[in-house]
Each structure stands twice: as C-alpha cells, then as structure tokens.
Design an enzyme around this catalytic site. Structure first.
Site, PDB file in Angstrom:
ATOM      1  CB  CYS A 226      -0.991  -0.047   1.157  1.00  0.00           C
ATOM      2  SG  CYS A 226      -2.447   0.949   0.822  1.00  0.00           S
TER       3      CYS A 226
ATOM      4  CG  HIS B 107      -3.468  -3.523   3.487  1.00  0.00           C
ATOM      5  ND1 HIS B 107      -2.383  -3.114   4.234  1.00  0.00           N
ATOM      6  CD2 HIS B 107      -4.079  -2.400   3.066  1.00  0.00           C
ATOM      7  CE1 HIS B 107      -2.351  -1.796   4.274  1.00  0.00           C
ATOM      8  NE2 HIS B 107      -3.363  -1.333   3.566  1.00  0.00           N
TER       9      HIS B 107
ATOM     10  CD  GLU C   1      -1.194  -6.378   5.364  1.00  0.00           C
ATOM     11  OE1 GLU C   1      -0.945  -6.636   4.164  1.00  0.00           O
ATOM     12  OE2 GLU C   1      -1.274  -5.200   5.803  1.00  0.00           O
TER      13      GLU C   1
HETATM   14  N1  GLN Z   1      -1.834   6.760   2.974  1.00  0.00           N
HETATM   15  C1  GLN Z   1      -2.016   6.010   1.783  1.00  0.00           C
HETATM   16  C2  GLN Z   1      -3.387   6.208   1.185  1.00  0.00           C
HETATM   17  O1  GLN Z   1      -4.291   6.626   1.849  1.00  0.00           O
HETATM   18  C3  GLN Z   1      -1.725   4.534   1.991  1.00  0.00           C
HETATM   19  C4  GLN Z   1      -2.656   3.884   2.958  1.00  0.00           C
HETATM   20  C5  GLN Z   1      -2.171   2.541   3.408  1.00  0.00           C
HETATM   21  O2  GLN Z   1      -0.987   2.225   3.328  1.00  0.00           O
HETATM   22  N2  GLN Z   1      -3.050   1.719   3.903  1.00  0.00           N
HETATM   23  O3  GLN Z   1      -3.567   5.947   0.025  1.00  0.00           O
END
Ligand code: GLN
Length: 538
Positions: free
Chosen positions: A381, A514, A516
């Site tokens: 992410c 994600h 995970e």
């Molecule tokens: N801050 C970033 C976004 O909002 C990544 C968010 C995250 O890593 N879950 O896109």
C-alpha cells in the site's frame, strides 16, 4: 436456531479472549458446525478506522470493507471464516444509530434510555445477519467491572433470558496469578471477578483460567466451589510457546467437549489437529534457519500495530521452513547516511501501509537501496506508493515526484483519483471527512501474463483487500514501463494500478492492497511465501 456463546473477561485485560474465542470457533467448525464470531467493543469511537495504531493496534479490514478491531484478524486466521461488517460493533456505533433515530422522532416522544434502548440495539446486533449458523460466539471487549461494558453485559444477560439457557452459554476468562514470594497459585482474583459478574446477573457456565503454570487440583476445586461451576468446566490455559498452539491446548483441556456437552450435542465430524501440530512444531523448532526481514514503518515499536503483517510473515516462514527474524526499523530515524548500516544483514525489506509525511524520505531511501542492491523488496500500500515515488525521482528523473497526501505542490505520481482523472470518471468523493472516504475491502485485479505476480498467484484474476485513499497515477504508466517498472496488476477497467514489479530485479513487488489480511497459518499467502523464499535464497 443458533446457539449463542458469550465470552467475557475479568481481572485484567489482554488475557487472550480473542484467541480463546477463535480457538473455540476453530474446534467447533472442525467438528462439523457452522460458526460465526462477533466482537462488541465498548469504546465510543464509531469504528477503529480513525484510531491511531499507537492507541489500538492494527485496524483489520474485512472483505466487505469494514474497518474493525484486530481481534477479527485472529478470528479469521484461526477459522478461515471471513468476517463481515455486521460482526463488529462499538458503543459509538450504537449511540450514533440511536441518536439518529431520536432526531428523526422515531421514538415517538419517549425518553431514550440505556435500558431498554441501548440494550435492545445491542441485542439486535447479536442476532442480526445470521444464516443457519449453529454457533455464534460473541466476545465482549474490556473487563468485567468497567463502566463502559455494563450495557453489553446487561444486554447479554437479557438476551440469554429471551432465548433460554439451553441456547446460550457464558464463558468467563480470568487470570490465575502465581505469587513467587509465597510460591502459590492464587484463585481469589477469579473468585472476585465471577462474583462481580454474578452481581449483574450472569452466572458463567465455563471459566477459563489463564495461568503461567498448570493449576493443581486443589485450586481448581476451589474455583469450582466458589464460582459455582462444575470442576470439568474449569478450563486452564497455560501460556503457550506460540499462539498457534492455542487450539491444541484448548482441545486437550476439553473446552469444545464441555461446550458440546452443555448444549447436549455431539461432534458431527472427527477432529484432526495434525496441521496445527505441524505449524506449532515448525515455529518452535530449535534448528531452523533464520531469515532477517526488515520492516520499515512509523509504528514499528508498538507490538500490535502491524499484527496481520507480522503473522503473514510468520506464515511465509512456516511455508519455507525458516524462522523470521523481524528487524523493526523506525523510518523517522533513518538518514540517507545510515541506511546502509541499518540494512547490512538484511535478506528482505518490507515497507508496510502508512499515512502521512513523517518518515517518508527514510522509506524512499531504503527502497532505493533495495532496488540498487537487488535485495528482495515488498511494498504494501503506502510501501508501493513510496516505491513509485523513488523510481519516478531516480529513474524517470522527475525530481518533484511525490504524493498529494503530503505535498500539494509535487508532480503527483500518487494522488486522489479526482485530482488526476480529468475524464470525469471520478470513483471517489472529495475528502471532507477522514472517516469513510477510503477504498475499502475486496477489489479484483487482473494479472499480466509472464509477470512475477502471475507466476506467484497462478491466477488471472485475484481479489484482495484495500484500505487507502490515494492511487498510483496511471497516466505515467508508459514512462515507468519503458524504464523497467511494470504495472503487472491492474483494476479490471485498466484505470488503477494494483501491482508493480521490476523487470531486472530478483524480487521487487509493490501492491496497492493488503495481502496480509488474507494470510492464514494453515494457508500462507502466496506473496508472503514467495517473498520469504526469495529472502531465504538471497
Ligand atoms: N496513505 C495512503 C493512502 O491513503 C496509503 C494507505 C495505506 O498504506 N493503507 O492511500
């Protein structure tokens, strides 16, 4: 009709109510029953989405896009049953609904009160969205005696009366401390905790005693006598070497047997715990090769901030027969001058999800180091977004490349989609509130032929869970691809880059989602297995 099991905790918090509930759910599920797990959180936040990881640990995201308590992660890892939005409720959510109704005049002028309005709303939550489940296990957050959890305890007491004691069961988890000075196991805190519960009208049917040492018969008898519980329903849970030993240990103690006996039913299927035994054996084995993985993030010093991620790495280790040695590096402390020193003995570098500017330059520096030195790199992410910025600055020579999340004057290689999609194809609303403005939950991505990810997933289309506001700016795609960074996973409409990878690198992958959240000890996520394999072979 479903049977309801309520799990409460006493004496102190963090005794492992979540793990106990998850283990019991696994044992019941594996004996042929349909199980559902739910969590009731007594805090006033509407959901944990906007809570800092420092306060509350990780925010766990479900398939249907709910931002929930991290206990739901344990539930999923143990049972492989996907949790839903309707499985987590907070006092905040309940009050929001009630006040909303009150403002609309739906209470017809009545005085709105904790009993019956709040308790009724809790009771609705407990039985909502249930489809032929044999068991619904509801964990009540907090500890008996807390002011906040009182309405929940009152609600489950009423609920049990409504449906009958033959359809409801109360489990109470307490601490049985060992006093070194007198070399004794003490049952008094458990007695008091059960007394407290009984004073609100709940007589536990099973008490689970968390203890450092096995509890001798004498003390078990005492607990049985004072707490008014048959001795075989005093279940001990002695500290285990790994959490994945918990289902084995609860089975040995007969927790599932006592639950089935209580409801006067028998297992439908024979239980086989061999897979858990194998997992436990691998994790606790003394002669495993160690693989050093660096996690570079903002909250690394907090134990639960990256809970699912830590577990997914352990799962990847199990799959490769290695032990993961996590090296947690606070991104804030990284200077370009000390990156090399910090990453000297590392076999793999992982940059997890994150928010905001703090620590970003350190992360970008580490990605540069991983890319140049061909160290396996996994960006998740925010980690992927930082990898895009690093490549744009250093390979595409876009000096001002950045994300509008933390620099409004940058060249937005990362941005809110409405900031760069000029065709009117806005898929997200503008950012007025922080709560509820993210791309959340399961989304598909199609994988490119002959890519590393295609080879790892062995599928054309994958579904993974998201939690972010910002996206990689697809209009730069051809520039990136010319220089060797390919967008190997895309949203089905080809607008949103979901996975990036480097052509000339042994293992360099960034994912916008994600993974995970979907890794299980008995079914490790392919990306984590592959990442650890690459790190092991480095
Ligand atoms: N801050 C970033 C976004 O909002 C990544 C968010 C995250 O890593 N879950 O896109």
């Amino acid at each position: 009709m479903a049977r309801f099991i309520f799990v409460t905790g006493g004496v102190v918090s963090s005794l492992g109510k979540g793990l106990s509930s998850a283990s019991l759910a696994y044992l019941l599920k594996s004996q042929g029953y349909k199980v559902r797990l739910r969590k009731m959180d007594p805090y006033l936040n509407v959901d944990p989405g906007t809570m800092s990881p420092f306060q509350h640990g990780e925010v766990f995201v479900t398939d249907d896009g709910a931002e929930t308590d991290l206990d739901l992660g344990h539930y999923e890892r143990f049972t492989n049953i996907s949790a839903k939005k309707s499985d987590n409720i907070t006092t905040g959510k309940i009050y929001r609904d009630i006040i909303g109704k009150e403002r609309k005049g739906e209470y017809l002028g009545k005085t709105v009160q904790v009993i019956p309005h709040v308790t009724d709303r809790i009771k609705e939550f407990i039985k909502k969205d249930i489809h032929k489940e044999d068991f619904v296990i509801c964990e009540i957050g907090g500890t008996v005696g807390d002011i906040e959890s009182l309405p929940f305890l009152e609600a489950i007491r009423q609920f049990s009366n409504d449906i009958g004691r033959d359809k409801s069961l109360f489990i109470h988890l307490t601490l049985v401390p060992f006093l070194k000075s007198s070399n004794e196991i003490k049952t008094k805190p458990t007695q008091h905790s059960v007394k407290e519960l009984r004073s609100i009208g709940i007589q536990p049917d099973i008490v689970i005693c968390r203890s450092q040492h096995s509890i001798p018969l004498d003390q078990r008898n005492k607990i049985s006598l004072f707490c008014n519980i048959p001795i075989q329903r005093v279940i001990e849970t002695v500290d285990v070497k790994t959490i994945y030993e918990a289902p084995i240990s609860f089975f040995k103690e007969g927790l599932d047997r006592e639950v089935l006996k209580y409801f006067k039913i028998k297992p439908k299927k024979k239980l086989n715990l061999n897979k858990w035994k194998k997992v436990t054996k691998t994790i606790t084995s003394k002669n495993l090769k160690e693989v050093n993985i660096a996690i570079i993030g903002k909250y690394v010093e907090l134990k639960d901030a990256y809970k699912s991620l830590d577990e997914a790495l352990v799962h990847g280790g199990i799959d490769n027969n290695v032990r993961i040695n996590l090296i947690r590096i606070e991104s804030d402390r990284l200077k370009l001058s000390n990156i090399k020193k910090n990453l000297k003995n590392v076999c793999g570098i992982l940059i997890p999800g994150g928010f905001g500017k703090r620590g970003t330059e350190g992360k970008i520096g580490c990605i540069n180091y991983a890319r140049k030195n061909k160290i396996p790199f996994f960006g998740i992410c925010f980690g992927m977004q930082m990898a895009i910025i690093e490549f744009a600055r250093n390979e595409l020579k876009i000096q001002k490349a950045g994300s509008t999340e933390f620099n409004k004057n940058c060249r937005p290689v990362i941005g809110l989609i409405e900031e760069w999609n000029k065709n009117g194809n806005i898929i997200k609303g503008s950012l007025k509130n922080l709560g509820g403005t993210m791309r959340l939950g399961l989304y598909p991505a199609k994988l490119q032929h002959n890519s590393l990810v295609k080879n790892i997933y062995k599928k054309n289309l994958i579904y993974e869970r998201h939690r972010h506001r910002y996206e990689v700016n697809n209009s730069f795609r051809s520039l990136f691809e010319k220089k060797g960074m390919i967008f190997s996973g895309m949203s089905p409409n080809d607008k949103l880059p979901e996975i990036i990878e480097l052509k000339n690198h042994p293992w360099f992958i960034g994912v916008q989602f994600h993974p995970e959240f979907k890794s299980r000890p008995l079914d490790p996520h392919p990306l984590f297995s592959s990442f650890i394999r690459a790190a092991k072979n480095k």
